[in-house]
Scaffold this active site. Structure first.
Site, PDB file in Angstrom:
ATOM      1  N   HIS A  69      -7.962  -4.253  -2.865  1.00 29.98           N
ATOM      2  CA  HIS A  69      -6.788  -3.658  -2.245  1.00 29.98           C
ATOM      3  C   HIS A  69      -6.417  -4.466  -0.993  1.00 29.98           C
ATOM      4  CE1 HIS A  69      -3.943  -0.418  -1.581  1.00 29.98           C
ATOM      5  NE2 HIS A  69      -4.304  -0.373  -0.306  1.00 29.98           N
ATOM      6  N   ASP A 117      -9.377  -3.253  -6.890  1.00 30.39           N
ATOM      7  CA  ASP A 117      -8.872  -2.241  -5.960  1.00 30.39           C
ATOM      8  C   ASP A 117      -9.553  -0.918  -6.289  1.00 30.39           C
ATOM      9  OD1 ASP A 117      -7.366  -0.312  -4.570  1.00 30.39           O
ATOM     10  OD2 ASP A 117      -5.530  -1.484  -4.737  1.00 30.39           O
ATOM     11  N   CYS A 150       0.847  -1.206   0.000  1.00 29.82           N
ATOM     12  CA  CYS A 150       0.000   0.000   0.000  1.00 29.82           C
ATOM     13  C   CYS A 150       0.885   1.260   0.000  1.00 29.82           C
ATOM     14  CB  CYS A 150      -0.955  -0.048   1.190  1.00 29.82           C
ATOM     15  SG  CYS A 150      -2.205   1.243   1.187  1.00 29.82           S
TER      16      CYS A 150
END
Length: 277
Positions: free
Chosen positions: A246, A214, A157
């Site tokens: 995600h 995502d 991330c």
């Protein structure tokens, strides 16, 4: 040494092993736990330009000249999941280290709301992060029997974006693996570049692992990145898992997808071996 940094260092070092960030509670029942048998693992301090920052390190208990892997945190800091990832690498024979890259701006582990975390992380300069990672590599070589010629980096991330940027910053990196890191964004004084801005000149091979579902990283930005990478000499690649959201590697969160996570982990290991990490 800056007194405020020293105070925060103490707090952060003391909380490195206390579990998961408050903002991601409750923790999923699928959480993976890697033991420390045969390892040296725990909190360390990394000398940096303006003092020290805490980090979590894991490596085999015996041997030397270990390949080094920098493990770059999510927005939630170096909590138990990130620490566990370092232990997973150590079980494979790596010296893995995850430095606390937000510590000057605040201790995000104590915050329960992501809306409180984002303003802190937004204040973290990319230049500071890259410098701290340079210092972490130097520490790994000098103090932890690491091999500077076998250096890899991976991140998740927020850390996925940093993987791309550090690979561009330090050509001594042999390979990187970026898990769902943001690729495009508006340049600011603190974050002047995004991965798409360095893609065409990248020389370090980076493997990008992204989710087709995502909602925070549109697929068109992934395709733009792929297109830019074609003109680089890095031989970087991007894999998209069509049904993954995600944070599909984060086994402590509802976003975890076991199939894609396991496949991505195998791809990471093969990528590192292919490129000499």
């Amino acid at each position: 040494m800056n007194q405020e940094i020293t105070r925060r260092n103490f707090i952060a070092t003391a909380t490195l092993a206390t579990g998961f960030a408050l903002a991601v509670q409750p923790v999923s029942a699928k959480v993976i736990t890697t033991d420390t048998k045969g390892l040296v693992a725990g909190a360390v301090k990394i000398p940096v330009k303006d003092g020290e920052i805490p980090a979590y390190r894991a490596q085999p208990a015996t041997g030397s000249n270990f390949p080094i892997v920098l493990v770059i945190q999510e927005i939630f800091g170096v909590h138990e999941h990130i620490q566990d990832v370092t232990r997973r690498f150590a079980k494979l024979g790596y010296l893995a280290i995850a430095p606390e890259l937000f510590i000057r701006q605040g201790d995000v582990s104590k915050l329960s709301n992501i809306d409180e975390i984002r303003p802190i992380v937004a204040k973290v300069p990319d230049a500071q992060v890259l410098s701290d990672l340079d210092a972490t590599v130097a520490w790994a070589v000098k103090s932890a029997k690491g091999n500077a010629n076998r250096l890899g980096i991976t991140g998740f991330c927020w850390g996925g974006r940093i993987v791309w940027l550090y690979a561009a910053h330090n050509p001594e990196v042999k390979a990187g693996v970026a898990w769902y890191g943001r690729l495009v964004g508006d340049a600011t004084e603190l974050q002047p570049k995004y991965p798409i801005d360095i893609a065409s000149t990248l020389t370090v091979p980076v493997l990008g692992l992204y989710g087709g579902k995502d909602t925070g990283i549109p697929l068109d930005t992934v395709e733009k990145m792929r297109d830019r990478l074609k003109s680089s000499s890095s031989k970087s690649e991007i894999i998209v898992y069509p049904d993954a959201p995600h944070a599909f590697y984060a086994d402590y969160r509802p976003s975890y997808r076991e199939k894609e996570a396991k496949e991505g982990w195998k791809k990471l290991q093969a990528w590192f071996k292919q490129h000499g990490v």
